[in-house]
Design a protein around this motif. Sequence first.
Motif, mmCIF file in Angstrom:
data_model
loop_
_atom_site.group_PDB
_atom_site.id
_atom_site.type_symbol
_atom_site.label_atom_id
_atom_site.label_comp_id
_atom_site.label_asym_id
_atom_site.label_seq_id
_atom_site.Cartn_x
_atom_site.Cartn_y
_atom_site.Cartn_z
ATOM 1 N N LYS A 22 156.608 75.993 100.937
ATOM 2 C CA LYS A 22 157.240 76.803 99.894
ATOM 3 C C LYS A 22 157.934 78.025 100.469
ATOM 4 O O LYS A 22 159.078 78.302 100.175
ATOM 5 N N THR A 23 157.196 78.787 101.279
ATOM 6 C CA THR A 23 157.795 79.942 101.926
ATOM 7 C C THR A 23 157.439 79.876 103.404
ATOM 8 O O THR A 23 156.597 79.079 103.815
ATOM 9 N N LYS A 24 158.055 80.739 104.171
ATOM 10 C CA LYS A 24 157.775 80.740 105.608
ATOM 11 C C LYS A 24 156.329 81.104 105.900
ATOM 12 O O LYS A 24 155.753 80.687 106.894
ATOM 13 N N ARG A 25 155.760 81.910 104.992
ATOM 14 C CA ARG A 25 154.403 82.396 105.236
ATOM 15 C C ARG A 25 153.323 81.384 104.850
ATOM 16 O O ARG A 25 152.199 81.475 105.316
ATOM 17 N N THR A 26 153.652 80.452 103.944
ATOM 18 C CA THR A 26 152.641 79.457 103.565
ATOM 19 C C THR A 26 152.640 78.313 104.574
ATOM 20 O O THR A 26 153.659 77.992 105.172
ATOM 21 N N LYS A 27 151.469 77.728 104.692
ATOM 22 C CA LYS A 27 151.332 76.641 105.659
ATOM 23 C C LYS A 27 151.952 75.362 105.111
ATOM 24 O O LYS A 27 151.926 75.133 103.893
ATOM 25 N N PRO A 28 152.500 74.533 105.985
ATOM 26 C CA PRO A 28 153.103 73.280 105.521
ATOM 27 C C PRO A 28 152.052 72.334 104.943
ATOM 28 O O PRO A 28 150.936 72.251 105.441
ATOM 29 N N ARG A 29 152.470 71.664 103.876
ATOM 30 C CA ARG A 29 151.547 70.735 103.214
ATOM 31 C C ARG A 29 152.195 69.369 103.066
ATOM 32 O O ARG A 29 153.422 69.254 103.023
ATOM 33 N N VAL A 30 151.308 68.367 102.942
ATOM 34 C CA VAL A 30 151.796 66.999 102.719
ATOM 35 C C VAL A 30 151.073 66.408 101.511
ATOM 36 O O VAL A 30 149.957 66.819 101.189
ATOM 37 N N PRO A 31 151.708 65.434 100.848
ATOM 38 C CA PRO A 31 151.037 64.783 99.715
ATOM 39 C C PRO A 31 149.827 64.006 100.194
ATOM 40 O O PRO A 31 149.884 63.383 101.263
ATOM 41 N N TYR A 32 148.777 64.070 99.447
ATOM 42 C CA TYR A 32 147.566 63.327 99.813
ATOM 43 C C TYR A 32 146.802 62.986 98.548
ATOM 44 O O TYR A 32 146.410 63.863 97.784
ATOM 45 N N PHE A 33 146.598 61.693 98.333
ATOM 46 C CA PHE A 33 145.864 61.255 97.144
ATOM 47 C C PHE A 33 144.373 61.294 97.423
ATOM 48 O O PHE A 33 143.893 60.748 98.414
ATOM 49 N N ASN A 34 143.631 61.937 96.557
ATOM 50 C CA ASN A 34 142.180 62.054 96.719
ATOM 51 C C ASN A 34 141.485 61.031 95.824
ATOM 52 O O ASN A 34 141.424 61.174 94.609
ATOM 53 N N VAL A 35 140.937 60.015 96.464
ATOM 54 C CA VAL A 35 140.309 58.909 95.734
ATOM 55 C C VAL A 35 139.082 59.382 94.948
ATOM 56 O O VAL A 35 138.683 58.776 93.963
ATOM 57 N N GLY A 36 138.511 60.499 95.380
ATOM 58 C CA GLY A 36 137.341 61.015 94.691
ATOM 59 C C GLY A 36 137.678 61.904 93.506
ATOM 60 O O GLY A 36 136.776 62.408 92.837
ATOM 61 N N SER A 37 138.969 62.085 93.243
ATOM 62 C CA SER A 37 139.347 62.983 92.160
ATOM 63 C C SER A 37 139.564 62.236 90.852
ATOM 64 O O SER A 37 140.413 61.351 90.752
ATOM 65 N N ARG A 38 138.824 62.602 89.840
ATOM 66 C CA ARG A 38 138.943 61.932 88.544
ATOM 67 C C ARG A 38 140.300 62.181 87.924
ATOM 68 O O ARG A 38 140.878 61.312 87.288
ATOM 69 N N THR A 39 140.813 63.396 88.114
ATOM 70 C CA THR A 39 142.104 63.699 87.490
ATOM 71 C C THR A 39 143.222 62.887 88.142
ATOM 72 O O THR A 39 144.113 62.378 87.458
ATOM 73 N N GLN A 40 143.147 62.769 89.470
ATOM 74 C CA GLN A 40 144.182 61.998 90.160
ATOM 75 C C GLN A 40 144.068 60.514 89.830
ATOM 76 O O GLN A 40 145.072 59.820 89.678
ATOM 77 N N LEU A 41 142.830 60.039 89.707
ATOM 78 C CA LEU A 41 142.640 58.634 89.333
ATOM 79 C C LEU A 41 143.180 58.366 87.930
ATOM 80 O O LEU A 41 143.799 57.326 87.674
ATOM 81 N N ALA A 42 142.953 59.321 87.027
ATOM 82 C CA ALA A 42 143.473 59.156 85.664
ATOM 83 C C ALA A 42 144.998 59.103 85.684
ATOM 84 O O ALA A 42 145.613 58.279 84.994
ATOM 85 N N ASP A 43 145.621 59.945 86.519
ATOM 86 C CA ASP A 43 147.079 59.891 86.668
ATOM 87 C C ASP A 43 147.519 58.508 87.131
ATOM 88 O O ASP A 43 148.484 57.940 86.619
ATOM 89 N N LEU A 44 146.780 57.986 88.112
ATOM 90 C CA LEU A 44 147.146 56.688 88.687
ATOM 91 C C LEU A 44 147.012 55.563 87.654
ATOM 92 O O LEU A 44 147.932 54.762 87.464
ATOM 93 N N LEU A 45 145.857 55.541 86.994
ATOM 94 C CA LEU A 45 145.567 54.403 86.107
ATOM 95 C C LEU A 45 146.333 54.495 84.787
ATOM 96 O O LEU A 45 146.970 53.528 84.354
ATOM 97 N N TYR A 46 146.254 55.646 84.150
ATOM 98 C CA TYR A 46 146.826 55.760 82.802
ATOM 99 C C TYR A 46 148.277 56.229 82.824
ATOM 100 O O TYR A 46 148.995 56.093 81.837
ATOM 101 N N GLY A 47 148.694 56.783 83.986
ATOM 102 C CA GLY A 47 150.085 57.204 84.111
ATOM 103 C C GLY A 47 150.908 56.158 84.841
ATOM 104 O O GLY A 47 151.674 55.410 84.251
ATOM 105 N N TYR A 48 150.684 56.065 86.137
ATOM 106 C CA TYR A 48 151.487 55.197 86.997
ATOM 107 C C TYR A 48 151.377 53.722 86.594
ATOM 108 O O TYR A 48 152.375 53.032 86.438
ATOM 109 N N TYR A 49 150.158 53.239 86.421
ATOM 110 C CA TYR A 49 149.990 51.841 86.017
ATOM 111 C C TYR A 49 150.190 51.634 84.522
ATOM 112 O O TYR A 49 150.300 50.504 84.064
ATOM 113 N N GLY A 50 150.169 52.691 83.789
ATOM 114 C CA GLY A 50 150.375 52.591 82.354
ATOM 115 C C GLY A 50 149.304 51.796 81.631
ATOM 116 O O GLY A 50 149.571 51.161 80.607
#
Length: 698
Positions: free
Chosen positions: A311-339
């Motif tokens: 985002k800025t020069k001072r923030t550290k670089p980040r990469v996308p990473y899916f967390n299989v242990g995250s309920r919110t991310q799983l809900a996005d995957l199942l009910y969002g992406y897979y519909g």
Amino acid sequence: MITDVKEMRDLAASMMGRDFAFDVETSGLRAHQDRTLGLSLSYVDDNDDIVSEYVVFEHTLPSADDDTFGIPHDFIARSDAVAALTPVFAQTEVAMSAHNMAFDLGFLWKMGLDPKGELHDTMIGEFLLNENRESYGLKQTAERVFGARMAVYKNLHHYLNFAKEEFMAVPLEPAAAYAEDDTKYTYLLFERQLPMLDEEGLLTVFERLSMPLCRVIAEMQVKGFALDMAKVAELREEYGAISATHEHAVWSAGMDMIADWQEQGEDIPDTYLKMIDHLVKDGVPVQARVDDNNAPYDVHVRGRAVPVFQKTKRTKPRVPYFNVGSRTQLADLLYGYYGITVPTKVKVKTNKDGTVGVDKDTLKIIKHFMGDKAPKVLDDLLEWRKADKLIGTYLDPFSRMADPDDNYAIRANFNQTIARTGRLSSSSPNLQNVPSRGELGKKVRSLFVARPDHALIVCDYSQLELRLLAHYSQDEALLRAFTENLDLHTMTGARQAGLTYEELAERVANEDPEAKLLRTIGKSANFGLSYGMGAKKYQVYLLVNNGIYFDIEDVQKQIDGFNEAYPRLYAWKQEVFEEVRRKGYVKTIGGRKRRLPEIYSGDIWEARAAERQAVNVKAQGGGADIVGLAMIRIQERVRPYNAYNVVQVHDEIVVESPTEHAETVLQIVKDSMIEVNNLLKCPLAVEGTIGPNWYEAK
DNA sequence: ACATAGCGCGCG
DNA sequence: AAAGCGCGCGCTATGT
């Protein structure tokens, strides 16, 4: 405080013939490895004054040139103190109280002291007097009862050259004052509780069940349960690989979703972006190149090309990473992406924020209704969860907690003041939820082994709670099933369907699929419906556990069928509802009280819940009373054979015995479990076996 | 950095 | 609008 032997002997002499409270101060929480630093004692003298003394074995003295430093110092030798105190603790006619006594017993036994008087654990006393409190700690209790503001241990000053948690680190004067306060308030609680327990009719359960059981628990906690560590490591390897495979499959699906967002030009939420060095620290394989400014580019995470966000020069670089242990991310995957659309025919779990759950039951429901169209990732997710749970909750904690100096024994705590029904609870680790069902259960329970030249005796009551219900209700069919040792699930299934037991039993024996289904339904009914499960939940229960879907109308018919199958049981439950409405509490067969003030709640659902709890506690709590009494009896009768209890799982008792006495001990354990039944108008049945490990003895 | 709530899941 | 009961613990998300 007492710091020399002569004073110690005088104290012992003046304590003779008097009730007293005791408390050990220790270097840690585990009796088998930690030291007793001192012993606090309180009693009431001839002037009716309460006397409290801290007997010091080992403590610190200030350094001569710097009082921020403490020097370890030996005071009274433990052997001298024990010699002086042996006659005190050997008295049988005086009361000996302590707060959370099972803990103290472990340390006393190690020193060679065994209190023989009328034991009184003030923590248990407080629990019996009101099982609905949040805390039974001495400080909270003393404050509530006496308005006492006891010192908070963490706030005590300590010498800087010790870790703050150590009792030794606290300068002697305040340390002694702190310890003396513990027994002072323990003694005051003891004096106050005795008449109160009597008044409430709780003296019998306290003296005959809780306190003798406290000794059993103390022994279990000291002995522990041995593990086959080589096999633990083996299983860890095996499931580590299984976990990694499934985790990767779900992760890839999640990363596909994130890549898709990118293609669509959508923002990737911050929660999906991880710092690269954090991933590396967690052992995630990351390849990257860096430019002249040391900024990463051409980054691959687990071999997968990913964009870099900074985002800025001072923030550290980040990469996308899916967390299989995250309920919110799983809900996005199942009910969002897979519909995936949520089935409407059965009720699925929703979270507090209104989102749909991603728990196993919900996923199984989705799989059932989607059939072949269900994404394969659901299976990977379920398999990953199973493997991850095994590793994270059982195998790794077991490895950390095992004692290499004693056959890799695990020493759990067994608590008498947690479960409001009077059951024990187990913690650090919890040995009461070790997998037991299916193939995994076999693998995990096989890890728990008998020590060398010992065998495990594993005995469990069959249908203990339902037998209590039979006893109370005196329902004819229920009683018949237990007196004639019939298969209860078949009995229930038959009566729900309007068949005779004999007819269904024969058809089940002949592998008639329809009959087997009826028995399966009967089994589910016995587990779910005894305590008032509703139609919607029972519908899910049937679907998830048996893979069978019924319309809600059919489910309701089954529930009605269950109630009609055992009419006296139904009637008795109504009587219990009335009883708890009338008195505000109910009692178990062992005399334990369960107060349910919610029965008077204006919230009808809360009041109904209290009704169900009242019925449940008569069965669950009554069962706990019986198992507790059995364990007490077992401890007394197997000691001559050097056998001892190692674990209790509500209706199951595990005893470890020298191999040469295993057969004898098995018989004693089974007999003890049956013989405690002078309380029930329904026979008890016990299954018991001998084996080298927890599984094979079953 | 740390504490807590909520979820999910193991057991009887 | 809402109907099994009883536990402990690891993890993530969230708040301070």
